[in-house]
Design an enzyme around this catalytic site. Structure first.
Site, PDB file in Angstrom:
ATOM      1  N   LYS A   5     -10.481  -0.742  10.284  1.00  0.00           N
ATOM      2  CA  LYS A   5     -10.535  -1.935   9.437  1.00  0.00           C
ATOM      3  C   LYS A   5     -10.830  -3.183  10.270  1.00  0.00           C
ATOM      4  O   LYS A   5     -10.830  -4.299   9.759  1.00  0.00           O
ATOM      5  CB  LYS A   5      -9.221  -2.095   8.672  1.00  0.00           C
ATOM      6  CG  LYS A   5      -9.001  -0.994   7.615  1.00  0.00           C
ATOM      7  CD  LYS A   5      -7.854  -1.343   6.715  1.00  0.00           C
ATOM      8  CE  LYS A   5      -7.241  -0.164   6.003  1.00  0.00           C
ATOM      9  NZ  LYS A   5      -7.984   0.270   4.818  1.00  0.00           N
ATOM     10  N   HIS A  55       0.852  -1.189   0.000  1.00  0.00           N
ATOM     11  CA  HIS A  55       0.000   0.000   0.000  1.00  0.00           C
ATOM     12  C   HIS A  55       0.897   1.250   0.000  1.00  0.00           C
ATOM     13  O   HIS A  55       2.028   1.208   0.488  1.00  0.00           O
ATOM     14  CB  HIS A  55      -0.860  -0.043   1.259  1.00  0.00           C
ATOM     15  CG  HIS A  55      -1.857   1.069   1.377  1.00  0.00           C
ATOM     16  ND1 HIS A  55      -1.514   2.314   1.840  1.00  0.00           N
ATOM     17  CD2 HIS A  55      -3.174   1.117   1.088  1.00  0.00           C
ATOM     18  CE1 HIS A  55      -2.592   3.068   1.838  1.00  0.00           C
ATOM     19  NE2 HIS A  55      -3.611   2.374   1.382  1.00  0.00           N
ATOM     20  N   GLN A  67      -4.368  -4.770   6.873  1.00  0.00           N
ATOM     21  CA  GLN A  67      -5.346  -5.707   6.306  1.00  0.00           C
ATOM     22  C   GLN A  67      -5.453  -7.001   7.094  1.00  0.00           C
ATOM     23  O   GLN A  67      -6.324  -7.823   6.805  1.00  0.00           O
ATOM     24  CB  GLN A  67      -4.983  -6.029   4.844  1.00  0.00           C
ATOM     25  CG  GLN A  67      -5.095  -4.868   3.894  1.00  0.00           C
ATOM     26  CD  GLN A  67      -6.521  -4.384   3.719  1.00  0.00           C
ATOM     27  OE1 GLN A  67      -7.472  -5.145   3.866  1.00  0.00           O
ATOM     28  NE2 GLN A  67      -6.687  -3.114   3.407  1.00  0.00           N
ATOM     29  N   CYS A  80      -4.620   2.012  -4.054  1.00  0.00           N
ATOM     30  CA  CYS A  80      -3.422   2.615  -3.447  1.00  0.00           C
ATOM     31  C   CYS A  80      -2.174   1.753  -3.574  1.00  0.00           C
ATOM     32  O   CYS A  80      -1.148   2.056  -2.984  1.00  0.00           O
ATOM     33  CB  CYS A  80      -3.630   2.992  -1.981  1.00  0.00           C
ATOM     34  SG  CYS A  80      -4.837   4.295  -1.783  1.00  0.00           S
ATOM     35  N   ASP A 133       3.179  -4.019   8.198  1.00  0.00           N
ATOM     36  CA  ASP A 133       1.954  -3.241   7.994  1.00  0.00           C
ATOM     37  C   ASP A 133       0.791  -4.216   8.181  1.00  0.00           C
ATOM     38  O   ASP A 133       0.548  -5.061   7.321  1.00  0.00           O
ATOM     39  CB  ASP A 133       1.995  -2.652   6.571  1.00  0.00           C
ATOM     40  CG  ASP A 133       0.637  -2.146   6.098  1.00  0.00           C
ATOM     41  OD1 ASP A 133      -0.325  -2.145   6.891  1.00  0.00           O
ATOM     42  OD2 ASP A 133       0.550  -1.744   4.919  1.00  0.00           O
TER      43      ASP A 133
END
Lengths: 142, 398
Positions: free
Chosen positions: B215, B112, B192, B353, B189
């Protein structure tokens, strides 16, 4: 204009765009224009000589509204003087932004006269016009 | 499952854009409203009951987050406004200090923007090199390819746990082990993956990690930066002001608070923190294994049904998360998404993105359906029915 006719014109320009593909001629002024929501991405390329738009072409990857609007715009602007082109650009932008406009100068671009109903499509229709504005500015500063 | 907990679903919306953000269960909304209606006060400031209650609620969420990702201590949990701020703090608060010209940072082309741009800017600032792990035939990052990409200049590996377009789950435990063996910092990261799959920062030897609450059923504008305690101590905050200093004097002497409070300048997103805490409780009550299993089942079902629809191309059928990237042949992704909206089906179109992924998959735009706890096979059926009517995509174009 009849809704079906409008749709047919838009789809025809989407599926068989006018002047898609750029020229190698370095005299063309080319700018890239992208939609901030990261979808449409087009290059618009125009050949201007003595204040007249001699040719307009484009390439890129964009939705049906953006691709077809770029195609119709290219077709409409060829042969116009820069002053005439400016009037067309302004009136088209006004039409999309629900302001007063003169439909008599817009020719085939009138098929987009209901795009304002879909807010998520407005930027798509306006994208090539942002490009042509950039091109005219670049031309003035040449 | 648990659909009754999400009042918004009563509107009939079919929400398949969970990779972008998730719906909020009523208990999360109630928890936020409770703060605003019953005990609005600032944190770490007051001597009165409501303020003390805020402190207790606010700090208790640190422990909840610590337990969620199995951090070693509460102080390793910093509240940020989301993954983006977390990753920027890691890059510009720590990496900028310790990395040198030509040091290599290993990322992938499916990251991302927030795990790409900060590194590119750091390259401009101090001359690090940004290198990419090769993706395999499924556009996934494999442990083998990570090993192959490591050189003696590699100082950082920074990867998404789960990617937001392809949805491949990276083997962070194995990658973390390799990073440790090679004395490489490991940044994850988790935007997600949080709330979808289990994360154990100690087991995976993760040095820094970031995620956002929205999220994982929580409020927007709140997230977490995790860092190993000793690393956070060496990390500079990017903001200075109230709440994060111990003292300052007119002779310009000052002292900042300890980790993690030195990172939390100004009045924090208190309602967000408290709401995030409730979202964590909610998710753990269902169970992460159960959530992941549900998403996988939906994905398998959707893939098998999508394959029966003509002209559909799926880009990531073999990845083990609830994300499907697809297109209708010769239809621009945005046109498909706008068409599906007519059926009250929300999917995302575009490049999501992940703007350099196009180098790998050869197309710039896809439609993405991403599933979560409340999605059902019946909803997938409605997507399939709509896609079967693909001849009508342009019927209502104007």
């Amino acid at each position: 204009m009849d809704e079906k006719l409008k749709r047919d014109i838009i789809l025809e320009h989407y599926q068989n765009p006018f002047h898609k593909g750029l020229s190698d001629n370095p005299e063309y002024i080319t700018v890239n224009s992208r939609n901030a929501s990261c979808v449409d991405n087009i290059n618009v390329s125009v050949l201007i000589d003595d204040g007249v738009i001699i040719d307009a072409r484009f390439d890129g990857d964009a939705c049906a509204i953006c691709t077809s609007a770029t195609s119709v715009m290219a077709k409409t602007l060829i042969g116009k003087t820069l002053d005439e082109a400016k009037v067309i650009v302004e009136n088209f932008e006004n039409m999309i932004n629900e302001k007063e406009y003169d439909s008599s100068v817009l020719e085939e671009l009138n098929v987009y006269d209901t795009v304002y109903r879909q807010p998520n499509r407005k930027t798509c229709a306006l994208l090539p016009f942002r490009a042509i504005r950039d091109i005219m500015n670049k031309n003035e500063n040449k | 499952m648990n659909r009754d907990d999400f009042p918004i679903l009563e509107t009939g919306i079919i929400y398949f854009d969970n990779g972008a953000t998730t719906m909020k269960p009523k208990c999360v909304v109630d928890k936020v409203v409770e703060y605003y209606t019953e005990y609005t006060s600032n944190a770490h400031r007051g001597d009165y009951d409501t303020s003390l209650r805020v402190d207790k609620e606010y700090e208790s969420v640190r422990t909840k987050v610590k337990n969620l990702i199995n951090a070693a201590r509460d102080e390793e949990i910093v509240f940020t406004k989301g993954t983006t701020e977390s990753l920027n703090t890691i890059v510009f608060g720590y990496m900028q200090k310790i990395l040198k010209k030509n040091d290599e940072v290993l990322i992938s082309k499916s990251e991302h923007a927030s795990n790409v741009l900060p590194w590119m800017i750091l390259k401009e600032k101090i001359g690090i090199e940004v290198k990419y792990v090769d993706l395999d035939e499924n556009y996934a990052v494999t442990v083998e390819n990570v090993k192959r990409a490591i050189t003696d200049k590699t100082k950082v590996i920074s990867l998404a746990h789960v990617t937001n377009v392809i949805g491949d789950i990276r083997d962070i435990v194995e990658i973390g082990k390799i990073a440790k063996e090679n004395n490489i910092l490991f940044v994850v990261d988790a935007a997600q993956s949080i709330g979808h799959v289990k994360i154990d920062v100690q087991k995976a030897n993760i040095d820094f990690l970031g995620f956002s609450a929205h999220k994982m059923l929580g409020p927007t504008g709140i997230g977490v930066l995790y860092g190993k305690y000793e690393l956070l101590n060496e990390t500079d905050t990017l903001e200075y002001g109230g709440g994060m200093n111990a003292f300052f004097e007119s002779d310009c002497s000052y002292e900042l608070k300890e980790v993690p409070w030195k990172f939390e300048a100004g009045t924090q997103n208190i309602a967000g923190v408290i709401g995030m805490g409730r979202a964590i409780d909610y998710i753990l009550k269902i169970g992460l294994d159960k959530i992941h299993e549900h998403e996988l089942e939906l994905k398998k079902y959707a893939v098998s049904e999508l394959k029966k629809v003509p002209n559909i191309k799926i880009y990531n059928e073999n990845t083990d998360s609830g994300i499907i990237a697809f297109n209708i042949d010769k239809v621009f992704s945005q046109d498909t998404a706008i068409f599906l909206n007519r059926f009250n089906i929300c999917v995302r179109s575009g490049n999501h993105c992940a703007k350099i992924l196009k180098d790998e998959i050869g197309i710039t735009n896809t439609c993405r359906a991403s599933f979560y706890v409340y999605n059902t096979k019946e909803e997938v059926d409605k997507l399939i029915e709509a896609l079967k009517r693909q001849d009508e995509v342009y019927d209502n174009i104007v």
